[in-house]
Write a protein that holds these residues in place. Structure first.
Motif, mmCIF file in Angstrom:
data_model
loop_
_atom_site.group_PDB
_atom_site.id
_atom_site.type_symbol
_atom_site.label_atom_id
_atom_site.label_comp_id
_atom_site.label_asym_id
_atom_site.label_seq_id
_atom_site.Cartn_x
_atom_site.Cartn_y
_atom_site.Cartn_z
ATOM 1 N N PHE A 100 0.846 -1.191 0.000
ATOM 2 C CA PHE A 100 0.000 0.000 0.000
ATOM 3 C C PHE A 100 0.880 1.238 0.000
ATOM 4 O O PHE A 100 1.942 1.242 0.623
ATOM 5 N N PRO A 101 0.467 2.323 -0.661
ATOM 6 C CA PRO A 101 1.246 3.558 -0.610
ATOM 7 C C PRO A 101 1.250 4.136 0.804
ATOM 8 O O PRO A 101 0.251 4.046 1.524
ATOM 9 N N ALA A 102 2.369 4.710 1.192
ATOM 10 C CA ALA A 102 2.527 5.250 2.542
ATOM 11 C C ALA A 102 3.090 6.657 2.472
ATOM 12 O O ALA A 102 3.883 6.973 1.582
ATOM 13 N N ASP A 103 2.675 7.481 3.429
ATOM 14 C CA ASP A 103 3.199 8.840 3.537
ATOM 15 C C ASP A 103 3.285 9.188 5.016
ATOM 16 O O ASP A 103 2.264 9.240 5.703
ATOM 17 N N PRO A 104 4.499 9.409 5.529
ATOM 18 C CA PRO A 104 4.657 9.672 6.960
ATOM 19 C C PRO A 104 4.067 11.002 7.412
ATOM 20 O O PRO A 104 4.028 11.274 8.619
ATOM 21 N N PHE A 105 3.601 11.828 6.487
ATOM 22 C CA PHE A 105 3.040 13.135 6.855
ATOM 23 C C PHE A 105 1.567 13.270 6.455
ATOM 24 O O PHE A 105 1.025 14.363 6.431
ATOM 25 N N ALA A 165 -1.895 11.869 7.837
ATOM 26 C CA ALA A 165 -2.516 11.119 8.923
ATOM 27 C C ALA A 165 -3.684 10.293 8.401
ATOM 28 O O ALA A 165 -4.486 10.769 7.602
ATOM 29 N N GLY A 166 -3.745 9.045 8.848
ATOM 30 C CA GLY A 166 -4.869 8.203 8.476
ATOM 31 C C GLY A 166 -4.439 6.863 7.933
ATOM 32 O O GLY A 166 -3.252 6.567 7.753
ATOM 33 N N LEU A 167 -5.442 6.043 7.650
ATOM 34 C CA LEU A 167 -5.217 4.681 7.195
ATOM 35 C C LEU A 167 -4.931 4.642 5.694
ATOM 36 O O LEU A 167 -5.648 5.246 4.901
ATOM 37 N N ALA A 168 -3.892 3.930 5.320
ATOM 38 C CA ALA A 168 -3.578 3.753 3.902
ATOM 39 C C ALA A 168 -4.501 2.702 3.298
ATOM 40 O O ALA A 168 -4.944 1.765 3.964
ATOM 41 N N THR A 169 -4.796 2.871 2.027
ATOM 42 C CA THR A 169 -5.541 1.874 1.257
ATOM 43 C C THR A 169 -4.729 1.546 0.008
ATOM 44 O O THR A 169 -3.643 2.103 -0.211
ATOM 45 N N SER A 229 -5.234 2.511 -2.844
ATOM 46 C CA SER A 229 -5.183 3.646 -3.757
ATOM 47 C C SER A 229 -4.881 4.980 -3.075
ATOM 48 O O SER A 229 -4.776 5.998 -3.749
ATOM 49 N N LYS A 230 -4.731 4.963 -1.746
ATOM 50 C CA LYS A 230 -4.538 6.222 -1.025
ATOM 51 C C LYS A 230 -3.455 6.054 0.031
ATOM 52 O O LYS A 230 -3.491 5.126 0.830
ATOM 53 N N ALA A 231 -2.501 6.971 0.025
ATOM 54 C CA ALA A 231 -1.420 6.921 1.010
ATOM 55 C C ALA A 231 -1.893 7.415 2.372
ATOM 56 O O ALA A 231 -2.748 8.294 2.476
ATOM 57 N N GLY A 232 -1.347 6.843 3.406
ATOM 58 C CA GLY A 232 -1.576 7.279 4.774
ATOM 59 C C GLY A 232 -0.367 6.923 5.603
ATOM 60 O O GLY A 232 0.606 6.344 5.098
ATOM 61 N N ASP A 233 -0.418 7.263 6.903
ATOM 62 C CA ASP A 233 0.733 6.958 7.754
ATOM 63 C C ASP A 233 0.550 5.684 8.565
ATOM 64 O O ASP A 233 1.413 5.345 9.380
ATOM 65 N N GLN A 234 -0.587 4.961 8.329
ATOM 66 C CA GLN A 234 -0.840 3.752 9.098
ATOM 67 C C GLN A 234 -1.434 2.652 8.232
ATOM 68 O O GLN A 234 -2.136 2.920 7.257
ATOM 69 N N ALA A 235 -1.135 1.403 8.615
ATOM 70 C CA ALA A 235 -1.736 0.234 7.986
ATOM 71 C C ALA A 235 -2.014 -0.787 9.081
ATOM 72 O O ALA A 235 -1.325 -0.815 10.105
ATOM 73 N N ILE A 236 -3.025 -1.611 8.869
ATOM 74 C CA ILE A 236 -3.418 -2.623 9.850
ATOM 75 C C ILE A 236 -3.398 -3.992 9.177
ATOM 76 O O ILE A 236 -4.027 -4.189 8.134
ATOM 77 N N LEU A 237 -2.675 -4.930 9.785
ATOM 78 C CA LEU A 237 -2.564 -6.290 9.248
ATOM 79 C C LEU A 237 -3.486 -7.226 10.030
ATOM 80 O O LEU A 237 -3.508 -7.202 11.265
ATOM 81 N N SER A 238 -4.254 -8.043 9.294
ATOM 82 C CA SER A 238 -5.129 -9.046 9.897
ATOM 83 C C SER A 238 -4.820 -10.417 9.307
ATOM 84 O O SER A 238 -4.252 -10.532 8.214
ATOM 85 N N TYR A 239 -5.231 -11.454 10.043
ATOM 86 C CA TYR A 239 -5.035 -12.833 9.596
ATOM 87 C C TYR A 239 -6.377 -13.549 9.642
ATOM 88 O O TYR A 239 -7.124 -13.441 10.618
ATOM 89 N N HIS A 240 -6.690 -14.282 8.571
ATOM 90 C CA HIS A 240 -7.927 -15.052 8.491
ATOM 91 C C HIS A 240 -7.559 -16.535 8.624
ATOM 92 O O HIS A 240 -7.051 -17.143 7.677
ATOM 93 N N GLN A 241 -7.806 -17.085 9.797
ATOM 94 C CA GLN A 241 -7.323 -18.435 10.107
ATOM 95 C C GLN A 241 -7.974 -19.511 9.239
ATOM 96 O O GLN A 241 -7.298 -20.421 8.758
ATOM 97 N N GLU A 242 -9.287 -19.401 9.011
ATOM 98 C CA GLU A 242 -9.974 -20.452 8.265
ATOM 99 C C GLU A 242 -9.454 -20.577 6.840
ATOM 100 O O GLU A 242 -9.271 -21.674 6.313
ATOM 101 N N GLN A 243 -9.205 -19.432 6.214
ATOM 102 C CA GLN A 243 -8.691 -19.455 4.831
ATOM 103 C C GLN A 243 -7.165 -19.351 4.783
ATOM 104 O O GLN A 243 -6.577 -19.446 3.713
#
Length: 216
Positions: free
Chosen positions: A80-85, A87-91, A93-107
């Motif tokens: 994902f694109p990142a920008d340290p300046f 604020a907000g969640l990166a997607t 298509s959009k840079a941000g200063d944060q990302a959240i990693l999740s794990y899906h155990q069943e799949q």
């Protein structure tokens, strides 16, 4: 955005894998588990040259590496694109200063998600939070520049990894090196690249396996 150029001349009598990497002393002090990755690599024949080009654009990345030991290859499974300046969640298509990693155990898969709690950011720092679903010891999170990984940390349950980009650039030669490979703490034949008021440098690997760096 400024483009940086590095021309590497292999003036030795042997072929080499030439690779660039970054160091960040501040992060090494604050995060002992932080590792540097082989950033860009190119195989060069004796008496040939290669060119590396990049811009100061950052990325969030994760990879199923297992333990981050020297020689392991961090191959980004998502970026994902990142920008340290910004604020907000990166997607995607959009840079941000944060990302959240999740794990899906069943799949049995990881992903960056838009669900989770954001941290209170400090401008200039990038954050990757591994939520409660992420098991220890399987994945790694990191940042990259120009879509190639530069630094990584183990992904740990409910732990937020912090990266404060302030890179110093190096080039080195190896008999065998892959892009994204976790590096040893010290690289014996590396030389620092100082872009002081310039955006292009020439690094020459000499016949005696030393480096010379110039602006032309």
């Amino acid at each position: 955005m400024t483009t940086y150029n590095l021309t590497v001349r292999n003036d030795s009598n042997e072929p080499w894998d030439i690779f660039t990497f970054q160091k960040n002393p501040l992060l090494n002090l604050n995060s002992p588990a932080l590792v540097s990755l082989a950033w860009f690599t190119k195989y060069t024949a004796a008496h040939s040259q290669a060119k590396f080009t990049w811009e100061l654009d950052y990325n969030f990345m994760w990879s199923n590496t297992g333990d981050l030991t020297p020689g392991v290859v961090f191959e980004a499974s998502q970026s994902f694109p990142a920008d340290p300046f910004v604020a907000g969640l990166a997607t995607a298509s959009k840079a941000g200063d944060q990302a959240i990693l999740s794990y899906h155990q069943e799949q049995d898969y990881f992903e960056f998600t838009n669900d989770g709690l954001l941290v209170l950011p400090s401008p200039g720092t990038l954050y990757v939070s591994s939520d409660s679903s992420v098991p220890n010891g399987i994945a790694s999170v990191g940042i990259g520049m120009s879509n190639a990984g530069t630094f990584a940390l183990p992904a740990l349950t409910n732990i937020t990894a912090e990266f404060t980009p302030d890179p110093t650039y190096y080039v080195a030669a190896s008999v065998s090196m892959q892009q994204g490979q976790v590096l040893e703490e010290e690289i014996s034949n590396a030389v620092e690249l100082q872009f002081a008021g310039v955006t292009s440098l020439v690094a020459t690997f000499n016949p005696d396996h030393t480096w010379s760096v110039s602006t032309s």
